[in-house]
Structure formats: structure tokens, C-alpha cells
Design a protein around this motif. Structure first.
Motif: not given
Length: 196
Positions: A42-51
Motif C-alpha cells: 500500500l506504501h511502496f511502488k515496487n515490492i518484492y519477496i526474497s525466498s
């Protein structure tokens, strides 16, 4: 919206939890990972998950950064893969098991990160090494650490220009490491949402 990319680290071993904590149900979400992802997107234009693996059914594959090294559990290796995918940028890094860090605190860390390579949070006597802003400049240090088989995040921070920002709300930086923490965090989140 925050222009800086955000990466949620979900590749840990969960050895103290005795099961994969990223997939534990959390508040109104199917999993802790989904809760953290949904609140931050809701707050970041680009969001990722590292796994290490693609174990999530709620994100698009383009938002997933899979560790190149599947055998060794190390945040240094995760950061190495992240910087190969997102280069020439400052990135906000947070672990999946710290779901209470407020957007205000995140903005404070971002604001203080302008003139340094690493800017992380601290409460009382604990530095939260994996909650803060990391500049892709540190890739050089990471490469040299990997060559020497050094995997300590604290070592990485100290080798670069860093800043540590102190916060007073200890609960906000609560980590969910074991079943007791998990129980505590569920009661804490119910308290937060029921008081609003």
C-alpha cells in the motif's frame, strides 16, 4: 507512494519455530508473508519477496526474487541475489518476521539513508540489522565477503558507510522467531486493531 523498492526477506530456516514461519496464518491473512506483503504494498511502488523457493500463492512471479544459492541460509547471499536483480538503487529491506514496523519508522529510515550505504534501526540495546536501507554500492563488499566465506550482516554494515537510527517503541520491532513469539505477536496485533 514510496519510490524506493522494498524487499521482504522470506528465505530463512525458521529453525526456532520448527515450521516455516512465513506460511503461518497471521491476523486476517492466510500467512505472515502475505500479511507483510499486503500491508507494505500500500506504501511502496515496487515490492518484492526474497525466498529460496516459490512457496507463495499471492504474488506475481515478477515480484519474487529467488536466491541463487539454495543450500546455504544466509542474508548475505539473499542480498547478493537481490542486488543482481535490482541494481544501482537503494532498497528498503525488511524481514517477514517483523510485521509491526510502522510506515512512519520506515520513512524515517529512508530519510536518514541519503548520504550513507546502510541505514538500519535500533531499539534499546538491539540493532535490527535487517530492517533498513541498503545501497547497491555494498555489492562490492558482499562479493569479497562471499569469497572469504563471511556471512555476518553486522560485518557487512561495519565495512560500509552506515547510520543507525534509534527508535523508542520496542514492540514495533518485535521479531517472531519461536512459538512463544508467535503467540505474543497474535495477541499484540489483535490489541492494535481492536483499539483502532
Amino acid at each position: 507512494m514510496i519510490d524506493m523498492p522494498c524487499v521482504i526477506l522470506c528465505g530463512g530456516k525458521s529453525s526456532r519455530m520448527k515450521e516455516d514461519k512465513t506460511l503461518l496464518p497471521f491476523f486476517n491473512s492466510n500467512s505472515l508473508a502475505q500479511f507483510q506483503y499486503d500491508r507494505l504494498k500500500l506504501h511502496f511502488k515496487n515490492i518484492y519477496i526474497s525466498s529460496k523457493t516459490n512457496k507463495f500463492n499471492f504474488i506475481n512471479e515478477k515480484n519474487l526474487i529467488l536466491d541463487e544459492n539454495k543450500e546455504i541460509f544466509s542474508p548475505i547471499l539473499a542480498l547478493d541475489t537481490i542486488f543482481k536483480k535490482i541494481n544501482n538503487r537503494k532498497i528498503f529491506i525488511i524481514t517477514v518476521d517483523s510485521p509491526f514496523v510502522t510506515i512512519e519508522s520506515i520513512k524515517e529510515l529512508i530519510k536518514n539513508s541519503v548520504d550513507v550505504d546502510v541505514c538500519v534501526a535500533k531499539t534499546e540495546d538491539k540493532v535490527h540489522n535487517l530492517c533498513g536501507v541498503f545501497d547497491s554500492n555494498i555489492s562490492i563488499t558482499i562479493q569479497s565477503m562471499l569469497r572469504d566465506d563471511i556471512h555476518k550482516i553486522n560485518y557487512l554494515i561495519k565495512q560500509n558507510k552506515f547510520k543507525i537510527i534509534e527508535f523508542t517503541n520496542h514492540n514495533e520491532f518485535m521479531n517472531i522467531n519461536n512459538p512463544e513469539d508467535y503467540k505474543k505477536s497474535l495477541s499484540y496485533i489483535n490489541k492494535i486493531y481492536n483499539s483502532n
